[in-house]
Motif scaffolding. Structure first.
Motif, PDB file in Angstrom:
ATOM      1  N   SER A  55      33.930  45.578  27.919  1.00 25.73           N
ATOM      2  CA  SER A  55      34.755  46.784  27.865  1.00 25.73           C
ATOM      3  C   SER A  55      36.219  46.364  27.864  1.00 25.73           C
ATOM      4  N   VAL A  56      37.075  47.256  27.351  1.00 30.13           N
ATOM      5  CA  VAL A  56      38.504  46.940  27.305  1.00 30.13           C
ATOM      6  C   VAL A  56      39.300  48.138  27.816  1.00 30.13           C
ATOM      7  N   ALA A  57      40.356  47.854  28.576  1.00 31.07           N
ATOM      8  CA  ALA A  57      41.255  48.898  29.080  1.00 31.07           C
ATOM      9  C   ALA A  57      42.428  49.020  28.122  1.00 31.07           C
ATOM     10  N   THR A  59      55.558  53.673  33.770  1.00 36.06           N
ATOM     11  CA  THR A  59      54.896  53.578  35.084  1.00 36.06           C
ATOM     12  C   THR A  59      55.530  52.482  35.920  1.00 36.06           C
ATOM     13  N   VAL A  60      55.307  51.226  35.527  1.00 35.34           N
ATOM     14  CA  VAL A  60      55.878  50.064  36.198  1.00 35.34           C
ATOM     15  C   VAL A  60      56.208  49.042  35.118  1.00 35.34           C
ATOM     16  N   TYR A  61      56.927  47.980  35.468  1.00 31.60           N
ATOM     17  CA  TYR A  61      57.157  46.898  34.499  1.00 31.60           C
ATOM     18  C   TYR A  61      55.840  46.129  34.300  1.00 31.60           C
ATOM     19  N   GLU A  84      51.341  53.251  38.719  1.00 27.55           N
ATOM     20  CA  GLU A  84      50.632  52.816  37.522  1.00 27.55           C
ATOM     21  C   GLU A  84      49.857  53.955  36.869  1.00 27.55           C
ATOM     22  N   SER A  85      49.383  53.671  35.663  1.00 25.06           N
ATOM     23  CA  SER A  85      48.607  54.651  34.898  1.00 25.06           C
ATOM     24  C   SER A  85      47.304  55.009  35.609  1.00 25.06           C
ATOM     25  N   THR A  86      46.840  56.206  35.347  1.00 19.49           N
ATOM     26  CA  THR A  86      45.485  56.610  35.750  1.00 19.49           C
ATOM     27  C   THR A  86      44.500  55.870  34.854  1.00 19.49           C
ATOM     28  N   LEU A  90      38.893  55.431  37.689  1.00 27.05           N
ATOM     29  CA  LEU A  90      38.742  54.124  38.329  1.00 27.05           C
ATOM     30  C   LEU A  90      39.974  53.789  39.172  1.00 27.05           C
ATOM     31  N   ARG A  91      41.091  54.427  38.836  1.00 31.67           N
ATOM     32  CA  ARG A  91      42.316  54.265  39.641  1.00 31.67           C
ATOM     33  C   ARG A  91      43.156  55.510  39.448  1.00 31.67           C
ATOM     34  N   PRO A  92      43.508  56.236  40.534  1.00 27.57           N
ATOM     35  CA  PRO A  92      44.401  57.386  40.373  1.00 27.57           C
ATOM     36  C   PRO A  92      45.784  56.895  39.953  1.00 27.57           C
ATOM     37  N   PRO A 148      37.354  45.157  39.020  1.00 25.84           N
ATOM     38  CA  PRO A 148      37.974  44.074  39.773  1.00 25.84           C
ATOM     39  C   PRO A 148      39.467  44.358  39.832  1.00 25.84           C
ATOM     40  N   GLY A 149      40.129  44.007  40.877  1.00 26.69           N
ATOM     41  CA  GLY A 149      41.561  44.304  40.949  1.00 26.69           C
ATOM     42  C   GLY A 149      41.825  45.555  41.743  1.00 26.69           C
ATOM     43  N   MET A 150      40.800  46.389  41.891  1.00 30.72           N
ATOM     44  CA  MET A 150      40.954  47.545  42.760  1.00 30.72           C
ATOM     45  C   MET A 150      40.520  47.120  44.161  1.00 30.72           C
ATOM     46  N   MET A 151      41.068  45.990  44.615  1.00 30.34           N
ATOM     47  CA  MET A 151      40.707  45.461  45.928  1.00 30.34           C
ATOM     48  C   MET A 151      41.337  46.351  46.988  1.00 30.34           C
ATOM     49  N   HIS A 196      38.730  36.889  37.187  1.00 29.57           N
ATOM     50  CA  HIS A 196      37.706  37.926  36.992  1.00 29.57           C
ATOM     51  C   HIS A 196      38.315  39.326  36.901  1.00 29.57           C
ATOM     52  N   ASN A 197      39.643  39.418  36.976  1.00 28.92           N
ATOM     53  CA  ASN A 197      40.309  40.722  36.973  1.00 28.92           C
ATOM     54  C   ASN A 197      40.949  40.998  35.610  1.00 28.92           C
ATOM     55  N   PRO A 198      40.327  41.827  34.770  1.00 28.16           N
ATOM     56  CA  PRO A 198      40.784  41.985  33.388  1.00 28.16           C
ATOM     57  C   PRO A 198      42.136  42.693  33.269  1.00 28.16           C
ATOM     58  N   LEU A 199      42.762  42.572  32.088  1.00 24.26           N
ATOM     59  CA  LEU A 199      44.109  43.088  31.845  1.00 24.26           C
ATOM     60  C   LEU A 199      44.059  44.356  30.997  1.00 24.26           C
ATOM     61  N   ILE A 200      45.094  45.179  31.113  1.00 21.91           N
ATOM     62  CA  ILE A 200      45.234  46.354  30.243  1.00 21.91           C
ATOM     63  C   ILE A 200      45.920  45.922  28.950  1.00 21.91           C
ATOM     64  N   VAL A 201      45.392  46.399  27.813  1.00 23.81           N
ATOM     65  CA  VAL A 201      45.997  46.098  26.515  1.00 23.81           C
ATOM     66  C   VAL A 201      46.817  47.304  26.061  1.00 23.81           C
ATOM     67  N   HIS A 202      48.080  47.045  25.716  1.00 34.77           N
ATOM     68  CA  HIS A 202      49.009  48.088  25.282  1.00 34.77           C
ATOM     69  C   HIS A 202      49.136  48.054  23.772  1.00 34.77           C
ATOM     70  N   VAL A 203      49.049  49.227  23.172  1.00 31.17           N
ATOM     71  CA  VAL A 203      49.178  49.328  21.709  1.00 31.17           C
ATOM     72  C   VAL A 203      50.142  50.464  21.374  1.00 31.17           C
ATOM     73  N   ALA A 230      48.734  42.413  25.996  1.00 29.12           N
ATOM     74  CA  ALA A 230      48.127  42.478  27.325  1.00 29.12           C
ATOM     75  C   ALA A 230      49.258  42.553  28.330  1.00 29.12           C
ATOM     76  N   ALA A 231      49.171  43.467  29.300  1.00 27.93           N
ATOM     77  CA  ALA A 231      50.263  43.568  30.276  1.00 27.93           C
ATOM     78  C   ALA A 231      49.788  44.151  31.594  1.00 27.93           C
ATOM     79  N   PRO A 232      49.539  43.280  32.574  1.00 31.66           N
ATOM     80  CA  PRO A 232      49.347  43.761  33.940  1.00 31.66           C
ATOM     81  C   PRO A 232      50.713  44.045  34.547  1.00 31.66           C
ATOM     82  N   SER A 233      50.753  44.666  35.701  1.00 30.55           N
ATOM     83  CA  SER A 233      52.037  44.878  36.359  1.00 30.55           C
ATOM     84  C   SER A 233      52.702  43.525  36.616  1.00 30.55           C
ATOM     85  N   ALA A 234      54.032  43.480  36.475  1.00 32.74           N
ATOM     86  CA  ALA A 234      54.774  42.214  36.487  1.00 32.74           C
ATOM     87  C   ALA A 234      55.163  41.789  37.905  1.00 32.74           C
TER      88      ALA A 234
HETATM   89  O1  TXA Z   1      50.607  51.565  34.399  1.00 36.14           O
HETATM   90  C1  TXA Z   1      49.895  50.576  34.237  1.00 36.14           C
HETATM   91  O2  TXA Z   1      48.675  50.656  34.032  1.00 36.14           O
HETATM   92  C2  TXA Z   1      50.571  49.204  34.296  1.00 36.14           C
HETATM   93  C3  TXA Z   1      51.554  49.119  33.135  1.00 36.14           C
HETATM   94  C4  TXA Z   1      52.189  47.767  33.020  1.00 36.14           C
HETATM   95  O3  TXA Z   1      50.895  49.481  31.957  1.00 36.14           O
HETATM   96  N1  TXA Z   1      49.617  48.134  34.251  1.00 36.14           N
HETATM   97  C5  TXA Z   1      48.801  47.838  35.306  1.00 36.14           C
HETATM   98  O4  TXA Z   1      48.011  46.704  35.115  1.00 36.14           O
HETATM   99  O5  TXA Z   1      48.753  48.466  36.321  1.00 36.14           O
HETATM  100  P1  TXA Z   1      47.289  45.934  36.308  1.00 36.14           P
HETATM  101  O6  TXA Z   1      46.757  44.698  35.690  1.00 36.14           O
HETATM  102  O7  TXA Z   1      48.191  45.742  37.454  1.00 36.14           O
HETATM  103  O8  TXA Z   1      46.090  46.843  36.663  1.00 36.14           O
HETATM  104  C6  TXA Z   1      45.060  46.981  35.734  1.00 36.14           C
HETATM  105  C7  TXA Z   1      43.823  47.489  36.375  1.00 36.14           C
HETATM  106  C8  TXA Z   1      43.160  46.480  37.277  1.00 36.14           C
HETATM  107  O9  TXA Z   1      42.739  47.122  38.451  1.00 36.14           O
HETATM  108  C9  TXA Z   1      41.977  46.010  36.447  1.00 36.14           C
HETATM  109  O10 TXA Z   1      40.916  45.598  37.251  1.00 36.14           O
HETATM  110  C10 TXA Z   1      41.648  47.259  35.656  1.00 36.14           C
HETATM  111  O11 TXA Z   1      42.896  47.781  35.327  1.00 36.14           O
HETATM  112  N2  TXA Z   1      40.941  46.942  34.415  1.00 36.14           N
HETATM  113  C11 TXA Z   1      41.385  46.260  33.354  1.00 36.14           C
HETATM  114  N3  TXA Z   1      40.420  46.136  32.411  1.00 36.14           N
HETATM  115  C12 TXA Z   1      39.338  46.775  32.893  1.00 36.14           C
HETATM  116  C13 TXA Z   1      38.025  47.002  32.412  1.00 36.14           C
HETATM  117  N4  TXA Z   1      37.629  46.539  31.238  1.00 36.14           N
HETATM  118  N5  TXA Z   1      37.181  47.712  33.191  1.00 36.14           N
HETATM  119  C14 TXA Z   1      37.572  48.190  34.389  1.00 36.14           C
HETATM  120  N6  TXA Z   1      38.810  48.006  34.913  1.00 36.14           N
HETATM  121  C15 TXA Z   1      39.672  47.308  34.179  1.00 36.14           C
END
Ligand code: TXA
Ligand code: MG
Length: 328
Positions: free
Chosen positions: A125-127, A42-44, A191-193, A206-208, A238-241, A68-75, A148-152
Motif C-alpha cells: 500500500s502507498v500513502a 501542515t508541517v515541513y 500533520e495531514s489526516t 489511521l491518524r487524525p 508503523p510510526g503511529m507509536m 519499517h515505517n513507510p513514507l508519504i508520497v507527495h504529488v 517522498a516526504a515525512p515530517s522534517a
Molecule cells: O502532513 C503530513 O502528512 C506531513 C507532511 C510533510 O506532508 N507528513 C507526515 O509524514 O506527517 P510522517 O512520515 O511524519 O508520517 C507519515 C505517517 C506515518 O505514521 C506512517 O506510518 C504512515 O504515515 N504511513 C505511511 N505510509 C503508510 C502506509 N502505506 N500504510 C499505513 N500508514 C502509512
C-alpha cells in the motif's frame, strides 16, 4: 558548495528562498538524489525523489527513522496520484473534496508505480497526498515527479512548522540534509489526516489531522471509524507509536493550573505562561502547537497543558499531545 553522495558529507544545510530561483535549486538538488526540507500547509516535510532508492535511504538516515515505517508520497495533482495507486470511488470522492489539502490516502500500490520499495517499507500500500501549500506545489511542478516526504524532524521528536525548526541546533536536521526552502510558518500546524480502508472496505482514520473526521464522513456518506491508539508492540500504521512528538521535558495534560516549577501552556481563558489561542480558537491552537511545545521545552522545566476540546481539529491536537506526553 560541493555535495558528496553521503549524508556525512553534508556539513551545512543551504537555506533557499521561496522564489523561482529557490524552487529551481531545490528541484536540482532533489534530482541529484539529495534531501530538501520543504514547507507544506501542515508541517515541513523532508523531501526526496520517491523513485530513487538512494534519495529515500537518505531520508531514513537523516531522520534516524526505523526502516519499517513507510513514507508519504507527495504529488502535484490527483492524476499523478492515480499513476501510483489503485483508486476506488470513495477514494476519488475524498480526493475531489479535499485535494489539494491536508489529507493523506492509503491505497493499494499500483503495478509499475515505479517507487523505490523503501518508500512503502516494502509493503503493497502507498500513502499519497496532494499538498495545498503554494511552495510545495511549485517545487513539485519544478521537480516533475513524486516526492517522498515525512515530517522534517528527527524520528520521534516535535514536528517542524518553520524553517527555523528544521534548522534548530537541537531537535533539527542541520548538517543532515542538503537544503531547506523557507516558506514561512505552516498555516495548519498539525500533520495531514491519514485515511485508509480496512479489509471490509470500511473507511478508517489511521491518524487524525488537518481534515476533521466529520468532514470525511459527510463526503463519504457513512461514519468513519477512528483507529485506536495502538501500542508499540502492534503498530497498525508503523510510526503511529504511542511516544512521538516528544519534548525533552516531561509533559502533563489536561491541567487546570500549573504545579510549582512547571511551564504552563494555556488555552482560551486559562492564561498560562504561553497560550495556544487566547481566543479559544482550535485552528489557531493547531497552528501554534509545535512551536509552543518547542518554546516551552526550551525553558527547561516540566510542562503542563490546559485541556483542549476534542472537536474538529482538536482531535488531532489531543492526539499529538497524548503521544508527546507518553512514556518513552
Ligand atoms: O502532513 C503530513 O502528512 C506531513 C507532511 C510533510 O506532508 N507528513 C507526515 O509524514 O506527517 P510522517 O512520515 O511524519 O508520517 C507519515 C505517517 C506515518 O505514521 C506512517 O506510518 C504512515 O504515515 N504511513 C505511511 N505510509 C503508510 C502506509 N502505506 N500504510 C499505513 N500508514 C502509512
Ligand atoms: Mg512525523
Amino acid at each position: 558548495m560541493q555535495l558528496k553522495p553521503d549524508n556525512e558529507a553534508i556539513r551545512e544545510t543551504i537555506r533557499l528562498s521561496a522564489t523561482e530561483d529557490g524552487f529551481r535549486q531545490a528541484a536540482r538538488l532533489l534530482g541529484q538524489g539529495l534531501t530538501v526540507a520543504i514547507p507544506t500547509e501542515t508541517v515541513y516535510g523532508l523531501a526526496g525523489d520517491a523513485r530513487q532508492a538512494q534519495a529515500v535511504a537518505r531520508i531514513y538516515a537523516a531522520k534516524g527513522r526505523p526502516a519499517h515505517n513507510p513514507l508519504i508520497v507527495h504529488v502535484a495533482d490527483t492524476d499523478a496520484a492515480r499513476a501510483l495507486a489503485v483508486f476506488t470511488p470513495e477514494a476519488e470522492a475524498v480526493a475531489a473534496a479535499f485535494w489539494p489539502g491536508p489529507l493523506t490516502l492509503v491505497l493499494p500500490l499500483a503495478p509499475n508505480a515505479g517507487l523505490a520499495p523503501a518508500v512503502t517499507a516494502g509493503g503493497d500500500s502507498v500513502a499519497l497526498r496532494v499538498p495545498a501549500h503554494p511552495v510545495a506545489r511549485a517545487i513539485l511542478t519544478a521537480f516533475g515527479g513524486p516526492l517522498a516526504a515525512p515530517s522534517a524532524n528527527p524520528s520521534g521528536r516535535i514536528s517542524p512548522t518553520s524553517a527555523a525548526h528544521v534548522l534548530a541546533p537541537l531537535g533539527g536536521l542541520t548538517g543532515r540534509i542538503a537544503a531547506v526552502v523557507d516558506g514561512g510558518p505552516c498555516s495548519v500546524g498539525v500533520e495531514s489526516t491519514i485515511l485508509g480502508w480496512d479489509r471490509n472496505g470500511s473507511p478508517v482514520i489511521l491518524r487524525p489531522g488537518g481534515i476533521p473526521a466529520q468532514a470525511l464522513a459527510q463526503v463519504l456518506g457513512r461514519p468513519v471509524a477512528m483507529r485506536d491508539l495502538p501500542d508499540d508492540t502492534a503498530p497498525v500504521a508503523p510510526g503511529m507509536m504511542s511516544s512521538h512528538y516528544a519534548p525533552d521535558m516531561p509533559l502533563r495534560l489536561n491541567a487546570d493550573a500549573p504545579r510549582r516549577g512547571e511551564t504552563f501552556i494555556g488555552f482560551g481563558d486559562i492564561a498560562g505562561d504561553l497560550n495556544l489561542s487566547p481566543s479559544g480558537d482550535l485552528a489557531q491552537a493547531a497552528a501554534m502547537l509545535f512551536d509552543t511545545l518547542r518554546r516551552a521545552d526550551a525553558m527547561g522545566h516540566p510542562i503542563a497543558v490546559a485541556p483542549i476540546p476534542t472537536t474538529g481539529i482538536g482531535a488531532a491536537i489531543n492526539d499529538r499531545l497524548t503521544r508527546a506526553a507518553a512514556p518513552r
